[in-house]
Design an enzyme around this catalytic site. Structure first.
Site, mmCIF file in Angstrom:
data_model
loop_
_atom_site.group_PDB
_atom_site.id
_atom_site.type_symbol
_atom_site.label_atom_id
_atom_site.label_comp_id
_atom_site.label_asym_id
_atom_site.label_seq_id
_atom_site.Cartn_x
_atom_site.Cartn_y
_atom_site.Cartn_z
ATOM 1 N N SER A 230 -0.682 0.710 -1.915
ATOM 2 C CA SER A 230 -1.852 0.998 -2.752
ATOM 3 C C SER A 230 -1.988 -0.092 -3.795
ATOM 4 O O SER A 230 -1.005 -0.736 -4.175
ATOM 5 C CB SER A 230 -1.657 2.327 -3.469
ATOM 6 O OG SER A 230 -0.660 2.195 -4.466
ATOM 7 N N ASP A 231 -3.207 -0.313 -4.253
ATOM 8 C CA ASP A 231 -3.336 -1.100 -5.472
ATOM 9 C C ASP A 231 -2.670 -0.278 -6.577
ATOM 10 O O ASP A 231 -2.456 0.924 -6.435
ATOM 11 C CB ASP A 231 -4.802 -1.408 -5.796
ATOM 12 C CG ASP A 231 -4.907 -2.577 -6.776
ATOM 13 O OD1 ASP A 231 -3.884 -2.941 -7.385
ATOM 14 O OD2 ASP A 231 -6.018 -3.134 -6.939
ATOM 15 N N TRP A 232 -2.346 -0.956 -7.658
ATOM 16 C CA TRP A 232 -1.498 -0.325 -8.689
ATOM 17 C C TRP A 232 -2.208 0.868 -9.351
ATOM 18 O O TRP A 232 -3.125 0.695 -10.142
ATOM 19 C CB TRP A 232 -1.081 -1.380 -9.703
ATOM 20 C CG TRP A 232 0.236 -2.014 -9.377
ATOM 21 C CD1 TRP A 232 1.299 -2.133 -10.222
ATOM 22 C CD2 TRP A 232 0.666 -2.600 -8.137
ATOM 23 N NE1 TRP A 232 2.359 -2.732 -9.574
ATOM 24 C CE2 TRP A 232 2.001 -3.035 -8.302
ATOM 25 C CE3 TRP A 232 0.083 -2.785 -6.888
ATOM 26 C CZ2 TRP A 232 2.740 -3.643 -7.286
ATOM 27 C CZ3 TRP A 232 0.811 -3.392 -5.871
ATOM 28 C CH2 TRP A 232 2.109 -3.806 -6.077
ATOM 29 N N GLY A 233 -1.799 2.046 -8.945
ATOM 30 C CA GLY A 233 -2.410 3.248 -9.505
ATOM 31 C C GLY A 233 -3.602 3.750 -8.707
ATOM 32 O O GLY A 233 -4.372 4.573 -9.197
#
Ligand code: BGC
Length: 761
Positions: A230-233
């Site tokens: 995932s992208d961060w968060g």
């Protein structure tokens, strides 16, 4: 060593497996010591190493190790040079090996939909083919060093505004042809170890839990074999994401989502086999790195030199009225502008590199000639400082030529927010105009991550677009300004005159909940060229200090099937007296009329180096995808039978040679015949075409047009045969009741006959 990863997964507890699916912290994956699973590190990316040792964050706020900042993607894309990108990737891979980084987060291939996207500097192009080629080369380079890449941000993440929640509303054809295409080719050709899904939703569904995107398209269709992070968060619903094909959540979530996964398995809501498969995919890549460590070099000085070379090959010479290259001999040259002394060479946010050194133009020029200097403007706030301005104007006036180093300050563009306009700071525009009043030899060098309006373009003799050129940008600038390097970059995006010319203008950045991609496939030059709209500088454009001539365009066949590959050759000659490089671009123009398409689309390119007067033959290939558009009737790529023009060009607006090829489609489109099928649709299929052609004469007569040229009735004078045919095209079959006196039963019989023909029964 080939690990038996399946066996390792079998040894893991449910909790260990769930734990493997999220980060240990900001930059590490978890390890399991008893099973020999190491904790590996990932780092940003894309144009250099941002390895944070201690306090971690994803917005580039805290310090990372000293490294080398290569030119950003907005610059490197302009090189149109696959080998160069591969070389850069190799060096970055070496650096990662030396620093024990298993995956470097990039390249970023999102399409530049609007000049306003704050993160355009990290992205390659408005054209998916060019973006895919640059990305695939970058990936191959890095991964040749046994370090993984993470192509990002998958997908339709083309703005920063509300990037973590906004839904990109994109129709299927546009998604496929523009926004997924850059990923598709890069995934197929570059085979990245990982893919990073984006924050946003696509047509309502978060990318991080989008089964269609992460599994059906990415894995089943494109054959992706690594893991998705995932992208961060970016995780919304962890269990849904895992089921959809999101293997790794980054960063860690303090164990909360690991628990959710384990719980879901225990409650029977998540098949443990799905978890096992995700862990297996992650471990395959973890061990690929851990088991193939190679000695990495991180020679910062060498990499700095390479950064200068790459930037020199990427800069785009936009205007040159006999002023460049500058002569170092006997001329008094003034360098003006803060960016001469402290260049802006990278963007803000997660890609921000802690450069170990910077070479400014002012420093690099010392080896060539002595120049005078004035700061001219401030980058902290956009106000005209009269004393600074006066001094700069005076310095420029006293010289034989002035080079103004201008562009966008940090605050004007960054990850995390979009630009609100396309202008440069007013203090810089004023400076350029004021200097142009007293000095006729002015060159402007631009430092920006995305196009700017250039109200002063007609007042200066030279414009050099450096983009955000990495830490050695000053060296590259001096090399090009004084002719040590002959510029060969070409624009990877159109520079419009003004923001409102851009096709997304009325629909960017949306209402905060959704952003509608209403311009469809008409993005960048696909729009400007189809609309025949004047632009400041077109896609693919860039000048050289020499000139090139194209000749002898040859196609390997003038008729092909859509399953064949067409070879295209042409000769390119350097007709000047300096060695130089030319980017030969191949565009395809669909003349079949089968769909609403851009007037031309880039389908291949090659960069060729030529000595003065040297001529070379270049060869490029085109395949089905080069001719096809994405047909939602068959949910597949489709190249209609008919003629296509092959355009050999020096930019999207500078077509040098063209030839036509006939492509025969091997795909028959399904045809469902009903009362409201129009007569014009029937010739799409050869057999229904035959049926309807057999009826044409009587149809014409009933429409009142004459089928007999001799017969000059009043009706035939009013409606010619051609007119009748055209009118008929738009008539549904049911209208035969009114115009041909056919009964409903007779029309239904005809429909059965037509459907049988369509189905080849
Ligand atoms: C960015 C990614 C980046 C990640 C880690 C995110 O905010 O969108 O591109 O790789 O942070 O820093």
């Amino acid at each position: 060593m080939k690990r038996d990863v399946k066996a390792i997964v079998k040894e893991m507890t449910l909790e260990e497996k769930a734990g493997m699916c999220s980060g240990k912290d900001f930059w590490h994956l978890k390890g399991v010591e008893r099973l020999g699973i190491p904790e590996v590190m990932v780092s940003d990316g894309p144009h250099g190493l941002r390895k944070q040792a201690a306090e971690a964050d994803h917005l580039g706020l805290n310090e990372s190790i000293q490294a080398v900042c290569f030119p950003t993607a907005c610059a490197t894309a302009c090189s149109f040079d696959r080998d160069l990108l591969e070389k850069m990737g190799e060096r970055i891979g070496d650096e990662c090996q030396a620093e024990d980084v298993s995956v470097i987060l990039g390249p970023a291939v999102n399409i530049k939909r609007s000049p306003l996207c704050g993160r355009n500097f990290e992205y390659f192009s408005e054209d998916p083919y060019l973006a895919s080629q640059m990305a695939a080369s970058h990936i191959k380079g890095v991964q040749s060093k046994n370090v993984g890449t993470s192509i990002k941000h998958f997908a339709a993440n083309n703005q920063e505004h509300r990037r973590m929640s906004c839904s990109s509303e994109v129709d299927e054809r546009t998604l496929r042809e523009i926004y997924l295409a850059a990923f598709e080719t890069a995934v197929k050709e570059g085979k990245p170890d990982t893919v990073m899904c984006s924050y946003n939703r696509i047509n309502g569904e978060f990318a991080s839990e989008n089964h269609w995107l992460l599994t059906e398209v990415l894995r089943d269709e494109w054959g992706f074999e690594g893991y998705v992070m995932s992208d961060w968060g970016a995780v919304n619903d962890r269990v849904k994401g895992l089921k959809a094909g999101l293997e790794l959540e980054m960063p860690g979530s303090g164990g909360h989502t690991d628990k959710e996964i384990a719980e879901a398995v225990k409650k029977g809501e998540l098949d443990e086999a799905v978890l096992d498969r995700a862990v297996e995919r992650i471990l395959n890549i973890v061990f690929k790195f851990a088991d193939n460590r190679q000695e990495g070099k991180f020679d910062k000085e060498e990499d700095h030199k390479l950064a200068a070379k790459i930037e020199a090959e990427s800069m785009v010479l936009l205007k040159n009225e006999d002023i460049l290259p500058l002569s170092a001999q006997g001329k008094k040259i003034a360098f003006i502008g803060k960016f001469a002394e402290a260049p802006r060479f990278q963007g803000g946010g997660s890609s921000h590199i802690h450069s170990f050194k910077t070479t400014s133009a002012l420093e690099a020029v010392k080896d060539v000639v002595q120049v005078t200097y004035a700061q001219g403007y401030d980058v902290k706030e956009d106000v005209v400082d009269q004393a600074m301005l006066d001094q700069a104007v005076q310095t420029a006036k006293e010289a034989d030529a002035a080079v103004i180093f201008a562009g966008l300050p940090d605050a004007f563009e960054s990850e995390g927010y979009d630009r609100s306009h396309m202008r440069m700071p007013q203090c810089q525009n004023t400076l350029i105009s004021e200097i142009a009043k007293v000095q006729e030899n002015v060159v402007v060098v631009l430092h920006n991550g995305s196009p700017v309006e250039m109200p002063w373009a007609d007042q200066v003799k030279g414009i050099l677009e450096a983009y955000l050129g990495g830490q050695a940008v000053g060296q590259a600038e001096v090399d090009v300004l004084f002719g040590k390097v002959n510029p060969s970059g070409k624009l990877a995006e159109t520079i419009p005159y003004k923001l409102s010319d851009n096709p997304s203008y009325l629909n960017f950045p949306g209402d905060g909940q959704t952003v509608e991609y209403k311009e469809g496939v008409f993005v960048g030059y696909r729009y400007y060229d189809t609309k025949e709209m004047p632009v400041r500088y077109p896609f693919g454009y860039g000048l050289s200090y020499t000139t090139f001539e194209y000749s002898d365009l040859q196609l390997s066949a003038d008729r092909i099937k859509d399953t064949d590959t067409l070879k295209v050759t042409l000769k390119v000659k350097n007709t000047g007296d300096r060695a130089g490089k030319e980017v030969v671009q191949l565009y395809v123009a669909d003349k079949t009329g089968s769909a609403s398409r851009p007037v031309k689309e880039l389908k291949n390119f090659v960069k060729v180096e030529l000595q003065p007067q040297e001529e070379k033959t270049v060869e490029m290939e085109l395949d089905k995808r080069s001719f096809a558009w994405y047909n939602t009737r068959i949910h597949d790529w489709y190249a209609a039978s008919g003629e296509y023009e092959i355009l050999a060009a020096a930019s999207s607006r500078d077509i040098r040679l063209k030839k036509t090829v006939y492509v025969e489609s091997t795909t028959e489109l399904p045809l469902h015949v009903h009362m409201n099928t129009t007569i014009g649709e029937l010739p799409e299929n050869p057999r229904t075409k035959a049926v309807i052609e057999g009826m044409t004469e009587s149809l014409i007569q009933h429409m009142g047009g004459s089928s007999d040229e001799e017969e000059e009735s009043a009706a035939s004078q009013a409606i010619s045969k051609e007119m009748s045919l055209k009118m008929m095209e738009n008539s549904p079959l049911r209208s035969m009741r009114s115009f041909m006196g056919m009964s409903t039963e007779e029309i239904q019989e005809l429909i059965v006959k037509l459907q049988a023909a369509a189905d080849n029964r």
